[in-house]
Design an enzyme around this catalytic site. Sequence first.
Site, PDB file in Angstrom:
ATOM      1  CE  LYS A   1      -3.339  -2.750   2.465  1.00 11.03           C
ATOM      2  NZ  LYS A   1      -4.631  -2.779   3.114  1.00 11.03           N
TER       3      LYS A   1
ATOM      4  CG  HIS B   1      -6.644  -3.432  -2.770  1.00 14.81           C
ATOM      5  ND1 HIS B   1      -7.252  -2.704  -1.754  1.00 14.81           N
ATOM      6  CD2 HIS B   1      -5.932  -4.405  -2.160  1.00 14.81           C
ATOM      7  CE1 HIS B   1      -6.899  -3.228  -0.593  1.00 14.81           C
ATOM      8  NE2 HIS B   1      -6.103  -4.260  -0.808  1.00 14.81           N
TER       9      HIS B   1
ATOM     10  CD  GLU C   1      -6.649  -0.525   1.219  1.00 16.92           C
ATOM     11  OE1 GLU C   1      -5.556  -0.253   0.685  1.00 16.92           O
ATOM     12  OE2 GLU C   1      -6.760  -1.268   2.216  1.00 16.92           O
TER      13      GLU C   1
ATOM     14  CD  GLU D   1      -7.309  -8.490  -0.809  1.00 19.53           C
ATOM     15  OE1 GLU D   1      -6.370  -8.814  -0.074  1.00 19.53           O
ATOM     16  OE2 GLU D   1      -7.418  -7.375  -1.309  1.00 19.53           O
TER      17      GLU D   1
ATOM     18  N   GLY E   1      -7.302  -5.403   6.897  1.00 22.84           N
ATOM     19  CA  GLY E   1      -6.709  -4.506   7.895  1.00 22.84           C
ATOM     20  C   GLY E   1      -7.460  -4.439   9.204  1.00 22.84           C
TER      21      GLY E   1
END
Length: 250
Positions: free
Chosen positions: A14, A98, A100, A168, A174
């Site tokens: 990241k 991803h 994010e 995921e 996280g």
Amino acid sequence: MRQQIRPLVAGNWKMNGLGPSLSEIALIAEGLSDHQHRLDALICPPATLLAAASAKTAGTALAIGAQDCSTETHGAYTGDVSAAMVVDSGGSAVIVGHSERRQGRGETSADVKRKAERAVEAGLQAIICIGETEQEMLDGRTEEVLLRQLQESVPAGSQAVAVVIAYEPVWAIGTGRTPSIDNIAKLHAFIRRSVIDLLGDEGRKLRLLYGGSVKADNAAEIAAIEDVNGALVGGASLKSGDFLGIIKAF
Ligand code: PEP
């Protein structure tokens, strides 16, 4: 029967890592030598470290990849990094889609598919991420969401050498929370059936990674699940000892 698919353990740094962090990459490359006969390993540092990380790992089995690439090949796209630029920096893979970027940057599955296409055209392995949000999971919509993301994000005719799927759950990234082992097994079996429906026999060979709070102490039970062919690791990939613990488990 468990398929013979060579595992891939990939680390996503990241927006973490400056020049001195390259020493962790060197330690991972060194520790990988005991395991490289049975699995592949990849670190995706920030774009600023791609070239230096590639130079640092030259001659080792540790591959270096990017965390994202552009939907376009070149031109007036300020701030974008093209797939060819990743190759030019010594990268061999790229993470696309991803959460994010899907949730945080508004990327759609159509964007993710274009990125995966650009990656594969440039000769990169595309790691396509999919995953449901906590609300979607609570609403019982996980399979529906995963299927739609697969249908809309995975390029037609994808080959197992060029495309990897990372499941995921957004709520597990996280957070230190993971689905139960039974749930990971159930969802990976669902993803396997779905990629076979989409890609035919090639779907049997695709690597399916689990991602979301994988640590050295839970990696072994995750690695033992049929249809889990590796892991995508965030936080625990930043320290060589933690990441090597996960590599060992796979
Ligand atoms: C990720 O960012 O892809 C990820 C899985 O993060 P973490 O391992 O920290 O949950």
